[in-house]
Write a protein that holds these residues in place. Structure first.
Motif, PDB file in Angstrom:
ATOM      1  N   VAL A 122       0.866  -1.187   0.000  1.00  0.00           N
ATOM      2  CA  VAL A 122       0.000   0.000   0.000  1.00  0.00           C
ATOM      3  C   VAL A 122       0.904   1.239   0.000  1.00  0.00           C
ATOM      4  O   VAL A 122       2.055   1.169   0.411  1.00  0.00           O
ATOM      5  CB  VAL A 122      -0.966   0.029   1.208  1.00  0.00           C
ATOM      6  N   ALA A 123       0.348   2.336  -0.466  1.00  0.00           N
ATOM      7  CA  ALA A 123       1.168   3.550  -0.606  1.00  0.00           C
ATOM      8  C   ALA A 123       1.424   4.224   0.729  1.00  0.00           C
ATOM      9  O   ALA A 123       2.442   4.885   0.922  1.00  0.00           O
ATOM     10  CB  ALA A 123       0.492   4.516  -1.565  1.00  0.00           C
ATOM     11  N   THR A 124       0.503   4.074   1.673  1.00  0.00           N
ATOM     12  CA  THR A 124       0.622   4.792   2.941  1.00  0.00           C
ATOM     13  C   THR A 124       1.591   4.075   3.887  1.00  0.00           C
ATOM     14  O   THR A 124       1.596   2.842   3.953  1.00  0.00           O
ATOM     15  CB  THR A 124      -0.766   4.909   3.601  1.00  0.00           C
ATOM     16  N   THR A 125       2.381   4.844   4.595  1.00  0.00           N
ATOM     17  CA  THR A 125       3.321   4.278   5.567  1.00  0.00           C
ATOM     18  C   THR A 125       3.245   5.076   6.875  1.00  0.00           C
ATOM     19  O   THR A 125       2.546   6.087   6.958  1.00  0.00           O
ATOM     20  CB  THR A 125       4.787   4.353   5.071  1.00  0.00           C
ATOM     21  N   ILE A 126       4.009   4.626   7.844  1.00  0.00           N
ATOM     22  CA  ILE A 126       4.087   5.317   9.136  1.00  0.00           C
ATOM     23  C   ILE A 126       4.558   6.762   8.961  1.00  0.00           C
ATOM     24  O   ILE A 126       4.230   7.638   9.764  1.00  0.00           O
ATOM     25  CB  ILE A 126       5.028   4.521  10.098  1.00  0.00           C
ATOM     26  N   PHE A 127       5.294   7.008   7.892  1.00  0.00           N
ATOM     27  CA  PHE A 127       5.786   8.363   7.637  1.00  0.00           C
ATOM     28  C   PHE A 127       4.618   9.340   7.453  1.00  0.00           C
ATOM     29  O   PHE A 127       4.674  10.487   7.897  1.00  0.00           O
ATOM     30  CB  PHE A 127       6.680   8.357   6.389  1.00  0.00           C
ATOM     31  N   ASP A 128       3.549   8.877   6.783  1.00  0.00           N
ATOM     32  CA  ASP A 128       2.375   9.740   6.575  1.00  0.00           C
ATOM     33  C   ASP A 128       1.712  10.086   7.907  1.00  0.00           C
ATOM     34  O   ASP A 128       1.200  11.188   8.081  1.00  0.00           O
ATOM     35  CB  ASP A 128       1.376   9.037   5.653  1.00  0.00           C
ATOM     36  N   VAL A 129       1.715   9.131   8.830  1.00  0.00           N
ATOM     37  CA  VAL A 129       1.139   9.392  10.157  1.00  0.00           C
ATOM     38  C   VAL A 129       2.018  10.399  10.904  1.00  0.00           C
ATOM     39  O   VAL A 129       1.522  11.368  11.478  1.00  0.00           O
ATOM     40  CB  VAL A 129       1.010   8.084  10.972  1.00  0.00           C
ATOM     41  N   ALA A 130       3.325  10.180  10.843  1.00  0.00           N
ATOM     42  CA  ALA A 130       4.259  11.070  11.550  1.00  0.00           C
ATOM     43  C   ALA A 130       4.163  12.499  11.009  1.00  0.00           C
ATOM     44  O   ALA A 130       4.424  13.461  11.733  1.00  0.00           O
ATOM     45  CB  ALA A 130       5.688  10.544  11.414  1.00  0.00           C
ATOM     46  N   ALA A 131       3.794  12.637   9.737  1.00  0.00           N
ATOM     47  CA  ALA A 131       3.759  13.958   9.103  1.00  0.00           C
ATOM     48  C   ALA A 131       2.445  14.696   9.349  1.00  0.00           C
ATOM     49  O   ALA A 131       2.283  15.840   8.913  1.00  0.00           O
ATOM     50  CB  ALA A 131       4.003  13.811   7.601  1.00  0.00           C
ATOM     51  N   ALA A 132       1.500  14.061  10.048  1.00  0.00           N
ATOM     52  CA  ALA A 132       0.220  14.730  10.327  1.00  0.00           C
ATOM     53  C   ALA A 132       0.473  15.978  11.169  1.00  0.00           C
ATOM     54  O   ALA A 132       1.304  15.958  12.073  1.00  0.00           O
ATOM     55  CB  ALA A 132      -0.714  13.773  11.063  1.00  0.00           C
ATOM     56  N   SER A 133      -0.262  17.050  10.871  1.00  0.00           N
ATOM     57  CA  SER A 133       0.023  18.289  11.611  1.00  0.00           C
ATOM     58  C   SER A 133      -0.965  18.556  12.744  1.00  0.00           C
ATOM     59  O   SER A 133      -0.732  19.429  13.571  1.00  0.00           O
ATOM     60  CB  SER A 133       0.084  19.476  10.648  1.00  0.00           C
ATOM     61  N   THR A 134      -2.071  17.818  12.781  1.00  0.00           N
ATOM     62  CA  THR A 134      -3.002  17.984  13.894  1.00  0.00           C
ATOM     63  C   THR A 134      -3.353  16.607  14.458  1.00  0.00           C
ATOM     64  O   THR A 134      -3.108  15.586  13.810  1.00  0.00           O
ATOM     65  CB  THR A 134      -4.327  18.645  13.447  1.00  0.00           C
ATOM     66  N   LEU A 135      -3.962  16.593  15.637  1.00  0.00           N
ATOM     67  CA  LEU A 135      -4.373  15.323  16.246  1.00  0.00           C
ATOM     68  C   LEU A 135      -5.415  14.624  15.389  1.00  0.00           C
ATOM     69  O   LEU A 135      -5.357  13.413  15.176  1.00  0.00           O
ATOM     70  CB  LEU A 135      -4.945  15.569  17.651  1.00  0.00           C
ATOM     71  N   ASP A 136      -6.378  15.394  14.883  1.00  0.00           N
ATOM     72  CA  ASP A 136      -7.416  14.805  14.033  1.00  0.00           C
ATOM     73  C   ASP A 136      -6.809  14.160  12.794  1.00  0.00           C
ATOM     74  O   ASP A 136      -7.235  13.086  12.369  1.00  0.00           O
ATOM     75  CB  ASP A 136      -8.435  15.864  13.601  1.00  0.00           C
ATOM     76  N   GLU A 137      -5.825  14.850  12.243  1.00  0.00           N
ATOM     77  CA  GLU A 137      -5.180  14.325  11.048  1.00  0.00           C
ATOM     78  C   GLU A 137      -4.432  13.030  11.370  1.00  0.00           C
ATOM     79  O   GLU A 137      -4.449  12.073  10.589  1.00  0.00           O
ATOM     80  CB  GLU A 137      -4.213  15.378  10.493  1.00  0.00           C
ATOM     81  N   HIS A 138      -3.788  13.005  12.511  1.00  0.00           N
ATOM     82  CA  HIS A 138      -3.083  11.806  12.965  1.00  0.00           C
ATOM     83  C   HIS A 138      -4.069  10.625  13.032  1.00  0.00           C
ATOM     84  O   HIS A 138      -3.824   9.557  12.474  1.00  0.00           O
ATOM     85  CB  HIS A 138      -2.452  12.084  14.338  1.00  0.00           C
ATOM     86  N   VAL A 139      -5.205  10.863  13.703  1.00  0.00           N
ATOM     87  CA  VAL A 139      -6.219   9.801  13.858  1.00  0.00           C
ATOM     88  C   VAL A 139      -6.717   9.352  12.485  1.00  0.00           C
ATOM     89  O   VAL A 139      -6.801   8.147  12.198  1.00  0.00           O
ATOM     90  CB  VAL A 139      -7.398  10.324  14.721  1.00  0.00           C
TER      91      VAL A 139
END
Ligand SMILES: [Zn+2]
Length: 167
Positions: free
Chosen positions: A118-135
């Motif tokens: 899949v294209a998404t990785t942990i890096f995309d989670v780490a790059a979230a700028s808000t809590l909602d985005e992280h979730v």
């Protein structure tokens, strides 16, 4: 780590570093270190922890199946994804079910990791700028990884039944 600097599990490309990783997940030291940052953020925030921590751990583990990663660990974590995505069990209620599963299972099946990533990785989670985005990113990433394991869904559901069954 592979010669091209990509994580052998998720394919994340990161600049080579002097980081070391001696655990059994099928990952690069750089990918593992991003995972560590994400865990730190989740341990440091009650809301994040409650909403997605289990999902983050299960998704990361399943995306890093293969190599030295033991069947028991892959089996436990992929059942975690099944409980979340098929049975709709909330993140904090998953770990106790997984403990039941582990106590009831002597022999673990071997699940071959899908060739497609899949294209998404942990890096995309780490790059979230808000809590909602992280979730939101954890949930999207987790759904993608679960869908990517479609080949094993039948066998995983059967294992999950063990985690859900009565005493
Ligand atoms: Zn990785």
């Amino acid at each position: 780590m592979n010669d091209d600097g990509r994580c052998p599990g998720c394919g994340l490309a990161m600049p080579a570093s002097t980081k070391l990783y001696d655990g059994y997940f099928h990952c690069s030291p750089e990918c593992w270190s991003v995972f560590g940052e994400v865990l730190e953020a989740e341990f440091g925030n009650v809301l994040l922890f409650r909403k997605v921590h289990q999902l983050t751990v299960d998704t990361y583990a399943v995306q890093h199946a293969g190599g030295p990663h033991p069947d028991k660990s892959v089996g436990v974590h992929v059942v975690g994804l099944c409980l979340a995505h098929v049975h709709g069990i909330a993140s904090p209620d998953i770990a106790p079910r997984l403990q039941v599963l582990a106590s009831r299972t002597k022999e673990w099946p071997h699940f071959e990791a899908p060739v497609e990533r899949v294209a998404t990785t942990i890096f995309d989670v780490a790059a979230a700028s808000t809590l909602d985005e992280h979730v939101e990113r954890v949930r999207t990433w987790s759904r993608e990884v679960w869908s990517n394991w479609a080949l094993h869904h039948g066998a995983v559901r059967a294992l999950a039944a063990r985690a859900l069954g009565g005493r």
